[in-house]
Design an enzyme around this catalytic site. Structure first.
Site, PDB file in Angstrom:
ATOM      1  N   SER A 144      10.164  10.148  58.993  1.00  0.00           N
ATOM      2  CA  SER A 144      11.349   9.693  60.219  1.00  0.00           C
ATOM      3  C   SER A 144      11.938   8.295  59.399  1.00  0.00           C
ATOM      4  O   SER A 144      11.273   7.530  58.902  1.00  0.00           O
ATOM      5  CB  SER A 144      10.955   9.335  61.398  1.00  0.00           C
ATOM      6  OG  SER A 144      11.725   8.663  62.093  1.00  0.00           O
ATOM      7  N   TYR A 163       4.681   5.623  67.006  1.00  0.00           N
ATOM      8  CA  TYR A 163       5.439   6.564  66.490  1.00  0.00           C
ATOM      9  C   TYR A 163       5.953   6.112  64.891  1.00  0.00           C
ATOM     10  O   TYR A 163       5.781   6.909  64.129  1.00  0.00           O
ATOM     11  CB  TYR A 163       6.943   6.773  67.110  1.00  0.00           C
ATOM     12  CG  TYR A 163       7.493   8.132  66.493  1.00  0.00           C
ATOM     13  CD1 TYR A 163       7.079   8.995  66.571  1.00  0.00           C
ATOM     14  CD2 TYR A 163       8.968   7.626  65.776  1.00  0.00           C
ATOM     15  CE1 TYR A 163       7.959  10.387  65.989  1.00  0.00           C
ATOM     16  CE2 TYR A 163       9.493   8.746  65.107  1.00  0.00           C
ATOM     17  CZ  TYR A 163       9.158  10.134  65.202  1.00  0.00           C
ATOM     18  OH  TYR A 163       9.660  11.032  64.591  1.00  0.00           O
TER      19      TYR A 163
HETATM   20  N1  NDP Z   1      14.559  14.812  66.447  1.00  0.00           N
HETATM   21  C1  NDP Z   1      14.749  13.575  65.705  1.00  0.00           C
HETATM   22  O1  NDP Z   1      15.457  12.977  66.191  1.00  0.00           O
HETATM   23  C2  NDP Z   1      13.801  13.297  64.777  1.00  0.00           C
HETATM   24  C3  NDP Z   1      12.505  14.299  64.548  1.00  0.00           C
HETATM   25  N2  NDP Z   1      11.822  13.951  63.333  1.00  0.00           N
HETATM   26  C4  NDP Z   1      10.467  14.490  63.159  1.00  0.00           C
HETATM   27  O2  NDP Z   1      10.977  15.907  62.829  1.00  0.00           O
HETATM   28  C5  NDP Z   1       9.760  16.769  63.235  1.00  0.00           C
HETATM   29  C6  NDP Z   1      10.450  17.928  64.078  1.00  0.00           C
HETATM   30  O3  NDP Z   1      10.829  17.385  65.328  1.00  0.00           O
HETATM   31  P1  NDP Z   1      12.013  18.234  65.837  1.00  0.00           P
HETATM   32  O4  NDP Z   1      12.341  19.414  65.363  1.00  0.00           O
HETATM   33  O5  NDP Z   1      12.964  17.242  66.291  1.00  0.00           O
HETATM   34  O6  NDP Z   1      11.057  18.351  67.395  1.00  0.00           O
HETATM   35  P2  NDP Z   1      11.189  19.716  68.236  1.00  0.00           P
HETATM   36  O7  NDP Z   1      10.535  19.037  69.714  1.00  0.00           O
HETATM   37  O8  NDP Z   1      12.253  20.370  68.412  1.00  0.00           O
HETATM   38  O9  NDP Z   1       9.996  20.676  67.561  1.00  0.00           O
HETATM   39  C7  NDP Z   1       8.674  20.242  67.555  1.00  0.00           C
HETATM   40  C8  NDP Z   1       7.979  21.196  66.893  1.00  0.00           C
HETATM   41  O10 NDP Z   1       6.667  21.114  66.736  1.00  0.00           O
HETATM   42  C9  NDP Z   1       5.756  21.853  67.679  1.00  0.00           C
HETATM   43  N3  NDP Z   1       4.651  21.182  68.038  1.00  0.00           N
HETATM   44  C10 NDP Z   1       4.659  20.336  68.945  1.00  0.00           C
HETATM   45  N4  NDP Z   1       3.219  20.035  69.243  1.00  0.00           N
HETATM   46  C11 NDP Z   1       2.386  20.903  68.504  1.00  0.00           C
HETATM   47  C12 NDP Z   1       1.148  20.980  68.398  1.00  0.00           C
HETATM   48  N5  NDP Z   1       0.229  20.237  69.209  1.00  0.00           N
HETATM   49  N6  NDP Z   1       0.570  21.896  67.801  1.00  0.00           N
HETATM   50  C13 NDP Z   1       1.585  22.676  66.883  1.00  0.00           C
HETATM   51  N7  NDP Z   1       2.775  22.387  67.139  1.00  0.00           N
HETATM   52  C14 NDP Z   1       3.217  21.761  67.831  1.00  0.00           C
HETATM   53  C15 NDP Z   1       6.724  22.594  68.597  1.00  0.00           C
HETATM   54  O11 NDP Z   1       6.320  23.809  68.987  1.00  0.00           O
HETATM   55  P3  NDP Z   1       5.435  24.089  70.243  1.00  0.00           P
HETATM   56  O12 NDP Z   1       5.722  23.293  71.498  1.00  0.00           O
HETATM   57  O13 NDP Z   1       5.679  25.682  70.205  1.00  0.00           O
HETATM   58  O14 NDP Z   1       3.965  23.755  69.856  1.00  0.00           O
HETATM   59  C16 NDP Z   1       7.888  22.322  67.655  1.00  0.00           C
HETATM   60  O15 NDP Z   1       8.019  23.792  67.230  1.00  0.00           O
HETATM   61  C17 NDP Z   1       8.715  15.963  63.604  1.00  0.00           C
HETATM   62  O16 NDP Z   1       7.672  15.679  62.766  1.00  0.00           O
HETATM   63  C18 NDP Z   1       9.447  14.651  64.292  1.00  0.00           C
HETATM   64  O17 NDP Z   1       8.641  13.559  64.368  1.00  0.00           O
HETATM   65  C19 NDP Z   1      12.088  12.866  62.396  1.00  0.00           C
HETATM   66  C20 NDP Z   1      13.171  12.170  62.674  1.00  0.00           C
HETATM   67  C21 NDP Z   1      14.114  12.234  63.813  1.00  0.00           C
HETATM   68  C1  AKB Z   2      14.905   8.192  63.532  1.00  0.00           C
HETATM   69  C2  AKB Z   2      15.297   8.460  65.030  1.00  0.00           C
HETATM   70  O1  AKB Z   2      15.934   7.910  65.655  1.00  0.00           O
HETATM   71  C3  AKB Z   2      14.295   9.602  65.711  1.00  0.00           C
HETATM   72  N1  AKB Z   2      13.951   9.206  66.818  1.00  0.00           N
HETATM   73  C4  AKB Z   2      12.809   9.889  65.000  1.00  0.00           C
HETATM   74  O2  AKB Z   2      12.220  10.676  66.025  1.00  0.00           O
HETATM   75  O3  AKB Z   2      12.229   9.341  63.913  1.00  0.00           O
END
Ligand code: NDP
Ligand code: AKB
Length: 263
Positions: free
Chosen positions: A141, A154
């Site tokens: 991130s 985080y």
């Molecule tokens: N959105 C943002 O602003 C940002 C996101 N990120 C990172 O990107 C990645 C994806 O996030 P994003 O797509 O935004 O989030 P979402 O919440 O849209 O998706 C998260 C995914 O992870 C799965 N998940 C959550 N907990 C578990 C678990 N315990 N076991 C298995 N699967 C799990 C969820 O599915 P289910 O609930 O079916 O298990 C879902 O498919 C993360 O690592 C996040 O930290 C990084 C920067 C910015």
């Molecule tokens: C960079 C962002 O703003 C985001 N919250 C993240 O999940 O990493």
């Protein structure tokens, strides 16, 4: 499995960035193993991808914070010789000051963002290195670098993902196996629900779509970037940051304390 198909394993594939990775990697000719907890959502996505691309798509419904359930995914990564890409994308967020945080929630976040990613990478690497090809994509991130008062845990987990990836890049310097760290800024996904932060409070120009993040990350991978920051206009800014870190290295371990610490 010794077929000629190539398989991508995507964690957190039921939504957001993981679902976008699944679509794009199927478009690139990969069969898929989709991992998340919600089997119904995984099956809906899998059916869509099978119908649209004709690729083979397996789902593994697993909570990656549960030892027995993650071991199923680890076993697949160890034994399926068609695996060429692991996208360690599953992750969550928690944006509250530590003083008012729940320790169990922090621990669960570390288990998901750090421990499961480490375990899955450990499971897949021996096969990739033995076969002499493959890629691990670790979703970190922008908050690995942009450290905020509410992001102690985080940002800590995502700094781990970046550092872990950079160390592996050194470990694999002589190997064709590639490890990429991806550092998205804010992305419009369900990630924000219940995270303690309100995506709606951000200006629209700060927020990228999941499709754009994944397209940029794959373009970065194609270009040989080991660290991809989708919104960063000039990669030279990241390179300067890294170079500054490297300039510290010769003085990080010396016999004598620095002059300013001596009376
Ligand atoms: N959105 C943002 O602003 C940002 C996101 N990120 C990172 O990107 C990645 C994806 O996030 P994003 O797509 O935004 O989030 P979402 O919440 O849209 O998706 C998260 C995914 O992870 C799965 N998940 C959550 N907990 C578990 C678990 N315990 N076991 C298995 N699967 C799990 C969820 O599915 P289910 O609930 O079916 O298990 C879902 O498919 C993360 O690592 C996040 O930290 C990084 C920067 C910015
Ligand atoms: C960079 C962002 O703003 C985001 N919250 C993240 O999940 O990493």
């Amino acid at each position: 499995m010794t077929t000629q198909n190539k398989t991508a394993v995507v964690t957190g594939a039921s939504a957001g960035l993981g679902a976008a990775y699944a679509q794009r990697l199927a478009d690139r000719g990969y069969d898929l193993v989709l991992v998340a907890r919600n089997a119904a959502r995984l099956e809906t996505l899998a059916a869509d991808i099978r119908g649209r691309t004709g690729r083979a798509v397996d789902i593994v419904a697993a909570d990656l914070t549960d030892a027995a359930q993650i071991s199923v995914v680890e076993e697949r990564l160890r034994t399926d010789e068609s695996v060429e890409i692991l996208v360690n994308n599953a992750g969550g967020g928690l944006f509250t000051p530590l003083a008012v945080s729940d320790a169990a929630a922090s621990e669960a976040l570390i288990n998901l963002n750090v421990t499961s990613l480490t375990r899955l990478t450990t499971a897949v690497l021996p096969g990739l290195t033995a076969r002499g090809r493959g890629t691990v994509v670790n979703v970190s991130s922008a908050l690995a670098l942009n450290i905020l008062p509410v992001s102690a845990v985080y940002s800590g987990t995502k700094s781990y993902v970046l550092t872990f990836s950079q160390a592996l890049q050194q470990e694999l310097a002589e190997s064709p196996v590639v490890v990429q760290a991806v550092l998205p800024g804010a992305v419009r996904t369900e990630f924000w629900d219940g995270s303690g932060a309100d995506l709606g409070a951000f200006p629209d120009e700060w927020i990228m779509s999941a499709d754009d993040v994944v397209d940029a990350a794959l373009a970065g991978l194609d270009a040989g970037e080991l660290v991809t920051i989708p919104s960063l206009p000039q990669i030279s800014d990241w390179e300067s940051f890294e170079k500054a870190r490297q300039t510290l290295v010769p003085n990080l371990s010396l016999k004598a304390p620095a002059d300013r610490y001596r009376g």
